[in-house]
Design a protein around this motif. Structure first.
Motif, PDB file in Angstrom:
ATOM      1  N   GLN A 101       0.857  -1.190   0.000  1.00 48.41           N
ATOM      2  CA  GLN A 101       0.000   0.000   0.000  1.00 48.41           C
ATOM      3  C   GLN A 101       0.892   1.239   0.000  1.00 48.41           C
ATOM      4  O   GLN A 101       1.169   1.817  -1.034  1.00 48.41           O
ATOM      5  CB  GLN A 101      -0.987  -0.054   1.167  1.00 48.41           C
ATOM      6  N   CYS A 102       1.396   1.622   1.167  1.00 51.05           N
ATOM      7  CA  CYS A 102       2.243   2.831   1.174  1.00 51.05           C
ATOM      8  C   CYS A 102       3.600   2.565   0.555  1.00 51.05           C
ATOM      9  O   CYS A 102       4.302   3.486   0.174  1.00 51.05           O
ATOM     10  CB  CYS A 102       2.397   3.370   2.590  1.00 51.05           C
TER      11      CYS A 102
ATOM     12  N   ARG B  12      -2.562  -1.334  -9.289  1.00 44.48           N
ATOM     13  CA  ARG B  12      -2.358   0.078  -8.958  1.00 44.48           C
ATOM     14  C   ARG B  12      -1.290   0.729  -9.835  1.00 44.48           C
ATOM     15  O   ARG B  12      -0.241   0.153 -10.109  1.00 44.48           O
ATOM     16  CB  ARG B  12      -1.957   0.224  -7.494  1.00 44.48           C
ATOM     17  N   ASP B  15       2.243   1.204  -8.149  1.00 42.66           N
ATOM     18  CA  ASP B  15       3.108   0.097  -7.733  1.00 42.66           C
ATOM     19  C   ASP B  15       4.460   0.049  -8.431  1.00 42.66           C
ATOM     20  O   ASP B  15       5.466  -0.254  -7.791  1.00 42.66           O
ATOM     21  CB  ASP B  15       2.384  -1.237  -7.947  1.00 42.66           C
ATOM     22  N   ALA B  16       4.474   0.323  -9.738  1.00 45.10           N
ATOM     23  CA  ALA B  16       5.736   0.133 -10.474  1.00 45.10           C
ATOM     24  C   ALA B  16       6.857   0.954  -9.834  1.00 45.10           C
ATOM     25  O   ALA B  16       7.982   0.468  -9.674  1.00 45.10           O
ATOM     26  CB  ALA B  16       5.550   0.515 -11.935  1.00 45.10           C
ATOM     27  N   LEU B  18       6.954   2.013  -6.674  1.00 44.48           N
ATOM     28  CA  LEU B  18       7.229   1.625  -5.289  1.00 44.48           C
ATOM     29  C   LEU B  18       7.929   0.278  -5.176  1.00 44.48           C
ATOM     30  O   LEU B  18       8.704   0.065  -4.243  1.00 44.48           O
ATOM     31  CB  LEU B  18       5.924   1.622  -4.476  1.00 44.48           C
ATOM     32  N   VAL B  19       7.690  -0.646  -6.107  1.00 44.82           N
ATOM     33  CA  VAL B  19       8.371  -1.951  -5.999  1.00 44.82           C
ATOM     34  C   VAL B  19       9.777  -1.909  -6.592  1.00 44.82           C
ATOM     35  O   VAL B  19      10.528  -2.876  -6.451  1.00 44.82           O
ATOM     36  CB  VAL B  19       7.584  -3.120  -6.655  1.00 44.82           C
ATOM     37  N   THR B  20      10.132  -0.818  -7.244  1.00 48.80           N
ATOM     38  CA  THR B  20      11.479  -0.741  -7.810  1.00 48.80           C
ATOM     39  C   THR B  20      12.376   0.208  -7.022  1.00 48.80           C
ATOM     40  O   THR B  20      13.497   0.500  -7.437  1.00 48.80           O
ATOM     41  CB  THR B  20      11.423  -0.274  -9.278  1.00 48.80           C
ATOM     42  N   GLY B  21      11.879   0.696  -5.899  1.00 52.26           N
ATOM     43  CA  GLY B  21      12.702   1.588  -5.079  1.00 52.26           C
ATOM     44  C   GLY B  21      12.704   3.018  -5.565  1.00 52.26           C
ATOM     45  O   GLY B  21      13.555   3.812  -5.175  1.00 52.26           O
ATOM     46  N   TYR B  25       9.945   9.496  -0.800  1.00 52.45           N
ATOM     47  CA  TYR B  25       9.462   9.886   0.524  1.00 52.45           C
ATOM     48  C   TYR B  25      10.302  11.086   0.981  1.00 52.45           C
ATOM     49  O   TYR B  25      11.320  11.412   0.368  1.00 52.45           O
ATOM     50  CB  TYR B  25       9.598   8.709   1.496  1.00 52.45           C
ATOM     51  N   ASP B  27      12.465  11.667   3.202  1.00 61.37           N
ATOM     52  CA  ASP B  27      13.902  11.503   3.439  1.00 61.37           C
ATOM     53  C   ASP B  27      14.674  11.182   2.164  1.00 61.37           C
ATOM     54  O   ASP B  27      15.894  11.131   2.163  1.00 61.37           O
ATOM     55  CB  ASP B  27      14.147  10.413   4.494  1.00 61.37           C
ATOM     56  N   ASP B  28      13.953  10.959   1.063  1.00 62.51           N
ATOM     57  CA  ASP B  28      14.634  10.722  -0.219  1.00 62.51           C
ATOM     58  C   ASP B  28      14.880  12.035  -0.962  1.00 62.51           C
ATOM     59  O   ASP B  28      15.450  12.034  -2.056  1.00 62.51           O
ATOM     60  CB  ASP B  28      13.788   9.796  -1.104  1.00 62.51           C
ATOM     61  N   MET B 196       4.973   2.863   9.065  1.00 63.11           N
ATOM     62  CA  MET B 196       6.359   2.394   8.940  1.00 63.11           C
ATOM     63  C   MET B 196       7.309   3.528   8.580  1.00 63.11           C
ATOM     64  O   MET B 196       8.465   3.521   8.975  1.00 63.11           O
ATOM     65  CB  MET B 196       6.435   1.258   7.924  1.00 63.11           C
ATOM     66  N   GLU B 197       6.819   4.510   7.842  1.00 66.58           N
ATOM     67  CA  GLU B 197       7.625   5.723   7.698  1.00 66.58           C
ATOM     68  C   GLU B 197       7.254   6.627   8.860  1.00 66.58           C
ATOM     69  O   GLU B 197       6.071   6.893   9.101  1.00 66.58           O
ATOM     70  CB  GLU B 197       7.306   6.450   6.383  1.00 66.58           C
ATOM     71  N   VAL B 246       4.050   9.113   1.029  1.00 66.83           N
ATOM     72  CA  VAL B 246       3.974   9.056   2.486  1.00 66.83           C
ATOM     73  C   VAL B 246       3.813   7.597   2.889  1.00 66.83           C
ATOM     74  O   VAL B 246       2.934   6.900   2.385  1.00 66.83           O
ATOM     75  CB  VAL B 246       2.808   9.916   3.008  1.00 66.83           C
ATOM     76  N   GLY B 247       4.692   7.160   3.788  1.00 65.63           N
ATOM     77  CA  GLY B 247       4.738   5.750   4.151  1.00 65.63           C
ATOM     78  C   GLY B 247       3.794   5.381   5.267  1.00 65.63           C
ATOM     79  O   GLY B 247       4.185   4.916   6.324  1.00 65.63           O
ATOM     80  N   GLY B 493      -0.956   5.548   0.876  1.00 63.76           N
ATOM     81  CA  GLY B 493      -0.969   4.125   0.537  1.00 63.76           C
ATOM     82  C   GLY B 493      -2.336   3.615   0.111  1.00 63.76           C
ATOM     83  O   GLY B 493      -2.491   2.441  -0.207  1.00 63.76           O
TER      84      GLY B 493
END
Ligand code: FES
Ligand code: FES
Lengths: 159, 775
Positions: A101-102, B12, B15-16, B18-21, B25, B27-28, B196-197, B246-247, B493
């Motif tokens: 999700q996030c 979604r 996703d592409a 977020l799943v590849t880093g 956020y 701090d990035d 988590m963030e 935002v995490g 999220g």
């Protein structure tokens, strides 16, 4: 008064060298010195698993390892999972099963499962849940993550 | 054209990245020349700052500046403005960016160090000497209103911040006439947020233009803008606030925090970009928390098991500050009477100040507490009358033919609350059917043969969603034919980028890949409220629908002019407007957008206004009510008290589903959050207000190895109160979950066992309850 060292390591196949304070942990080194911000920091005390990366083949918590300890190592992070812009089967399965999700826990989850599925290619649901029992996700309830891992295991077997 | 993407479980768009880093956020983000902040925080729960010695810290390596509140005098002074003023609260009961006089909870920020690295800032922060004179600590909610209780805030006469009330019906008469009146006291516990963030903020200030820019890990970038602009005396147009990726938020990130103000002030003082990233221990100490409440309630019931009335009082621990006004306790009032057709209700809530971290809404706000007490009361009546728990509910629920049902309570704006739609009994029957309640006795016997106790839990709820007034949206077709949706609504999220794109894509006949959603940037969209209270699908979703339909009409009108065809004869598909039955007579959305973008010296087609775009603000004037019933089975080990949830089934109704994949994800995450509340999450403070569970070794969160799969079944009662027929889905998983698990544990212990009145419950407690029962 701060003590620095030059660290050289292989990050996702590319040689990297940077200077760092000896007290900097591997997560901060990756994020700030090497600008690989895909690895996340959720607790800095070794519990949440968000910082999980693979060092010389083994998953480690990058917040618990000093950057100097990784000197000369091969490090894999979430940025290295996709090849030529194509998502890995695990990344694609995370999206298909709504395993994120996030997205904050996601890099750690992916790296943990990436390593786990190599070791245990045909896991049970319980084994997958145990494998990620050191990774906290506050968003998904874990179910989509577990389903993604099982789906990948099944399709690799069939392939 | 029928809906194509609305209702589909599309993957979604988020996703592409977020799943590849490639998520981004706070701090990035590294503005050039950024400096890092660390805070010095109070180690006492209550005290008076006597002196702050920063002399050594200022000389430490890498240190640029050390600030205490008085250093900011040129830019700001005093407490931050009240975010949500409440007429009953004399205030402001808000933080100063840095505490200057009295500190009122452990973890309150007092001084701030700026350095070239975070590590250097922390080194210097450790060398700041605080002299704080201790004051008596109010840390015990149960006694905080006693006449001799220590005062949490010395400027006030006592610890009562305000008393909220709601009532309807002939309360005295109902209770006098009732066949049964039962009295119980319940306690629910404050957990933490634990996105988590953690929180994080970056501020830059241009001294020449007096422009402040911020990135903040917030659910409410526009409230941050409003609050800080007002505090600094800046026009809102000179403050740009963005929430990047935002995490996780879950509520606490909707508040405006003193650190946000302090980081902005540091940027104003130095002219440099300043970054602060909360660490997890700060999150335990300074991010707002859930809810400590004590409920003393009476329930009136008839012989045949109908709940007739509820009355009583709640002590609500507000903590030391009220950054959020009275919203958290107010959501408790708004959650009555739940799914029950009560004749009478009388509830008062004392909002109590303590020397603990403030409580603000966390996933469900006070709704999970109210679901807990109402469901416990329903189970209590069932036990008292010897009736099945589900029968009490069937006989007491509001019936589908009573919709819309005026409950008797009032919304935040004072208007009468009415439930819009939903069949509560159908949800109950569905969940009992799906968990195979009829087969439970056999399963219980089987478990008993293995030496285990099996329990069936049940809980229902109604959830107000779609809180007004609005989230707006602009839909624009770019000169390349891309559809750009802009909105103020921030995401943490929930997948808004996808759901809002589904709505726009359907309206404009384009594929999902051709839609971009830009959100939560006050530089790009003028207004926004907050991503809270399960409101974005209703508010932003409806605004996207209204704006996209306007753009569609404008596109058809322009095309009709260019193609010399009647609007009614036109259709849009795959980004092309064409004449029905003559698909080679066509024009692309891109061409239409270009023609409305204007060419020097040329007239616009057909006198149509420029810009293939529209903005809409759907105003949500009445809440829309989701509902659901949950059932679960737990297996208890009588030796250890270990509770394992073996099945968890949800029947949920949030109206029309935009994207079932995403809704299910919201429900699953929400249920797990509630299971954490029932079994694991304990934010314990000692009698001096010192937190005792401030690491993940002591504060347990639900982990994959302990969590069940959540089976979900949807009912769809479309809301008549918005153009999409949707209701919110972000919190419906959490609201009944703790009640459901506790009810299952009680059932496992058996009808002769203790009636359970609190959560979380530890396995040791469960084991103790089994030892003492008489079998
Ligand atoms: S950040 Fe390393 S385990 Fe949490
Ligand atoms: S997706 Fe948000 S913490 Fe896992």
């Amino acid at each position: 008064m701060s003590d620095t060292r030059t660290i050289s390591l292989t990050l996702n196949g590319a040689a990297k060298t940077a200077e760092t304070d000896v007290r900097v942990n591997l997560a901060d080194f990756l994020r700030h010195s090497l600008e690989a911000t895909g690895t996340h920091v959720g607790c800095e005390h070794g519990v949440c698993g968000a910082c999980t990366v693979i060092v010389d083949g083994q998953p480690v918590r990058a917040c618990l390892m000093l950057a100097v300890q990784a000197d000369g190592s091969t490090v894999e992070t979430v940025e290295g999972l996709a090849t030529d812009g194509a998502l890995s089967d695990l990344q694609a399965a995370f999206s298909r099963h709504h395993g994120l999700q996030c997205g904050f826990c996601t890099p750690g989850m992916l790296m943990t499962l990436h390593a786990f599925l190599k070791e245990v290619p045909n896991p049970s649901e319980t084994e997958v849940r145990e494998a990620i029992s050191g990774n906290i996700c506050r968003c998904t309830g874990y179910q989509g993550i577990v389903a993604a891992a099982l789906d990948v295991a099944a399709s690799r077997k069939g392939a | 054209m029928g809906a194509r993407l609305f209702g589909a479980s599309v993957q979604r768009l988020e996703d592409a990245r977020l799943v590849t880093g490639r998520g981004r956020y706070v701090d990035d983000i590294h503005p050039a020349g950024v400096v890092h902040a660390a805070f010095v925080r109070s180690s006492l729960a209550h005290g008076l700052i006597q002196s702050i010695d920063t002399s050594v810290a200022r000389t430490m390596p890498g240190v640029l500046a050390v600030y205490v509140m008085s250093d900011f005098a040129a830019f700001a002074s005093g407490p931050l403005p009240q975010l949500a003023p409440h007429p009953l609260i004399q205030g402001p009961i808000t933080y100063e960016p840095l505490a200057s006089g009295e500190v009122r909870h452990v973890g309150e920020a007092i001084a701030m160090v700026l350095a070239t690295s975070r590590a250097e800032a922390e080194d210097a922060a450790e060398r700041i000497n605080l002299d704080i004179e201790p004051l008596p600590v109010a840390a015990d909610l149960a006694h905080a209103l006693d006449p001799d209780a220590p005062k949490a805030r010395s400027e006030r006469a006592d610890n009562r911040l305000a008393t909220l009330k709601t009532a309807f019906g002939d309360v005295a008469g109902t209770f006098a006439r009732a066949d049964h009146v039962l009295k119980e006291t319940f306690t629910v516990h404050r957990g933490g947020c634990h996105s988590m963030e953690t929180r994080g903020v970056i501020a830059t200030f241009d001294a020449d233009d007096r422009r402040l820019e911020m990135w903040t890990s917030s659910q409410s970038p526009y409230l941050v803008r409003r609050n800080l602009a007002s505090y600094f005396g800046l026009d809102e147009s000179a403050v740009r606030v963005r929430a990047p990726d935002v995490g996780g938020g879950f509520g606490p990130k909707a508040a405006v925090y003193p650190e946000e103000a302090a980081v902005a002030l540091a940027a104003m003082m130095t002219g440099k970009p300043v970054k602060w990233i909360e660490d997890r221990s700060e999150h335990f100490l300074a991010t707002t928390q859930q809810r400590d409440q004590i409920w003393e309630l009476e329930v009136a019931a008839s012989n045949d098991g109908r709940l007739l009335g509820v009355r009583g009082r709640c002590l609500h621990d507000n903590g030391a500050y009220a950054p959020y006004g009275a919203i958290l306790p107010a959501t408790a009032l708004g959650s009555f009477p739940g799914p029950y057709a009560l004749e009478a209700l009388d509830i008062s809530i004392d909002i109590v100040l303590t020397n603990l971290v403030p409580t603000t809404p966390v996933r469900g706000a006070s709704r999970p507490s109210v679901a807990f007490v109402l469901e416990r009361l329903a189970d209590r009546v069932a036990r008292h009358l010897g009736l099945p728990r589900e029968e009490i509910r069937r006989r007491s629920f509001i019936r589908v033919e009573q919709m819309p049902y005026v409950t008797g309570t009032k919304a935040r704006d004072g208007s009468p609350i009415s439930y819009d739609s939903g069949d509560y009994t159908a949800a109950l029957n569905l969940v009992l059917d799906k968990i195979d309640a009829d087969g439970f006795a056999a399963r219980r016997a089987e478990a008993a043969s293995r030496g285990k106790l099996l329990g069936l839990g049940l809980a229902s709820c109604v959830e107000d969603t779609g809180l007004g007034p609005f989230e707006g949206a602009t839909v624009r077709v770019s000169s390349r034919g891309r559809v750009i949706v802009t909105t103020g609504a921030a995401s943490q999220g929930q997948g808004h980028q996808t759901t809002l794109a589904q709505i726009a894509a359907d309206a404009l006949g384009v594929s999902l890949e051709n839609v971009s959603v830009e959100a939560a940037d006050s530089g790009k969209f003028p207004l926004g409220i907050s991503t809270i209270a399960s409101r974005v699908a209703v508010t932003a979703g409806s605004s996207v629908e209204l704006a996209a339909q306007q753009v569609r009409r404008k596109a058809l009108k322009t095309a009709s002019h260019l193609l010399e065809a009647a609007e009614d004869d036109l259709e849009i598909e795959n980004g092309v407007v064409f004449v029905k039955g003559a698909s080679d007579v066509k024009v692309t959305l891109a061409t239409l957008a270009q023609s409305l973008a204007g060419t020097a010296g040329m007239r616009l087609p057909g006198g149509i206004e420029p810009d293939l775009a529209a903005t809409a603000y759907f105003e949500s004037t009445a809440l829309t009510f989701a509902h659901g019933s949950n059932a679960c089975e737990v297996e208890v080990d009588p030796e250890t008290g270990d509770v394992r949830i073996t099945r968890y089934v949800v029947a949920h109704d949030c109206g029309r589903l935009i994207n079932p994949l995403i809704v299910d994800g919201q429900i699953r995450g929400g249920v797990i959050h509630g299971i954490g509340n029932a079994l694991y999450e304990r934010m314990i403070h000692d009698d001096q207000g010192q937190p005792l569970t401030a690491t993940y070794a002591d504060y347990l969160l639900p982990m994959a190895s302990e969590m069940p799969n959540i089976e979900i079944y949807h009912l769809e009662s479309p809301s008549p109160r918005n153009p999409l027929g949707v209701k919110g889905a972000g919190e419906g998983g959490t609201i009944p979950a703790a009640a459901c698990v506790i009810s299952a544990i009680e059932d496992a212990i058996g009808p002769g066992g203790t009636f359970l009145r609190h959560h979380p419950i530890s396995f040791e407690e469960v084991a103790g309850l089994i030892d003492t029962r008489t079998i």
